[in-house]
Write a protein that holds these residues in place. Structure first.
Motif, PDB file in Angstrom:
ATOM      1  N   GLU A  62       1.259  -0.606   0.059  1.00  0.00           N
ATOM      2  CA  GLU A  62      -0.659  -0.027   0.012  1.00  0.00           C
ATOM      3  C   GLU A  62       1.253   1.651  -0.373  1.00  0.00           C
ATOM      4  N   THR A  73      -5.661   1.220 -11.939  1.00  0.00           N
ATOM      5  CA  THR A  73      -6.822   0.391 -11.574  1.00  0.00           C
ATOM      6  C   THR A  73      -7.239  -1.120 -11.980  1.00  0.00           C
ATOM      7  N   ASP A  97     -14.781  -6.985 -10.349  1.00  0.00           N
ATOM      8  CA  ASP A  97     -14.674  -5.787  -9.258  1.00  0.00           C
ATOM      9  C   ASP A  97     -13.371  -5.137  -9.392  1.00  0.00           C
ATOM     10  N   ILE A  99     -10.375  -2.566  -8.578  1.00  0.00           N
ATOM     11  CA  ILE A  99      -9.531  -2.224  -7.477  1.00  0.00           C
ATOM     12  C   ILE A  99      -8.803  -1.477  -7.817  1.00  0.00           C
ATOM     13  N   GLN A 100      -7.883  -1.038  -6.998  1.00  0.00           N
ATOM     14  CA  GLN A 100      -6.482   0.069  -6.724  1.00  0.00           C
ATOM     15  C   GLN A 100      -5.576  -1.086  -6.824  1.00  0.00           C
ATOM     16  N   ARG A 104      -4.950  -3.340  -0.565  1.00  0.00           N
ATOM     17  CA  ARG A 104      -5.857  -4.370  -0.177  1.00  0.00           C
ATOM     18  C   ARG A 104      -7.399  -4.358  -0.333  1.00  0.00           C
ATOM     19  N   ASP A 105      -8.204  -5.536  -0.848  1.00  0.00           N
ATOM     20  CA  ASP A 105      -9.647  -5.659  -0.933  1.00  0.00           C
ATOM     21  C   ASP A 105     -10.174  -6.688  -0.679  1.00  0.00           C
ATOM     22  N   THR A 107     -13.191  -9.744  -0.979  1.00  0.00           N
ATOM     23  CA  THR A 107     -14.752 -10.500  -1.885  1.00  0.00           C
ATOM     24  C   THR A 107     -14.662 -11.205  -1.055  1.00  0.00           C
ATOM     25  N   PHE A 162      -4.510  -8.705  -2.367  1.00  0.00           N
ATOM     26  CA  PHE A 162      -3.939  -7.394  -3.227  1.00  0.00           C
ATOM     27  C   PHE A 162      -3.533  -7.810  -3.996  1.00  0.00           C
TER      28      PHE A 162
END
Length: 197
Positions: A62, A73, A97, A99-100, A104-105, A107, A162
């Motif tokens: 991050e 993304t 989805d 995501i960047q 972290r994301d 699902t 991520f």
């Protein structure tokens, strides 16, 4: 009838010992092949094998993302399937989805046992395209452990992940706009049987 000379007997024993040692080495390599191949896939991402990351690695990604991948993304497509004979429903909560990269994301996948008996399952996984495997990092995943569902039980299982910002520097990732994360649930005993054969 002529008897073998001591020198010939020693040579025969030496050849026999070498052959026996070679057979033992081949047997050992046979047993070591599966865990060594698994280790190779996890380290290199070969065959779309994803990486397992720690919270510290996620924090570092991050920080790197805020410096080098800010706002970049990636589309993630989620796929779910069942091995033959698994009486479950299994699906992602959402099909895609965006995501960047480096952030972290999470699902979730939904599983429901439609049978009248408890069933323990284990999920195999991969990502496509294969070259994305080395950059796809999972911090938490239901695939790390076996899942036991009671009759009629439905669970929501999280995946915390991520994409490593290093993917932006990887020439093999040029032109990749979407990564597909796929899971297949098997009965746990079926996977153990396949691994033992």
């Amino acid at each position: 009838m002529a008897t073998a000379t001591p020198q010939l007997e020693n040579q025969n024993k030496k050849v026999g010992l070498i052959a026996f040692a070679g057979a033992l080495a081949m047997l050992g390599m046979g047993y070591a092949a599966v865990p060594l191949y698994d280790l190779f896939c996890r380290v290199t991402g070969f065959g779309g094998t994803t990486q397992q990351a720690t919270e510290a690695e996620a924090n570092a990604a991050e920080q790197l993302a805020s410096a080098s991948a800010a706002g970049r993304t990636m589309s993630i497509r989620f796929d779910a399937s069942l091995a033959r004979g698994v009486p479950w429903e299994f699906r992602p909560s959402q099909p895609t989805d965006t995501i960047q990269i480096g952030v972290r994301d999470m699902t979730t996948y939904v599983a429901k046992n439609n049978s009248s008996v408890p069933i323990t399952g284990t999920a195999t996984f991969n990502v496509e395209p294969e070259q994305a495997g080395i950059h796809f990092n999972k911090i938490q995943c239901f695939c790390f452990t076996q899942q036991t569902l009671q009759p009629g039980e439905e669970v929501h299982m999280p995946v915390l992940y991520f994409i490593d910002p290093a993917a932006l520097e990887d020439e093999a990732m040029d032109g990749v706009e979407q990564i597909t994360l796929s899971y297949t649930f098997h009965r746990a005993r079926d996977v153990e049987t396949e691994a033992g054969s």
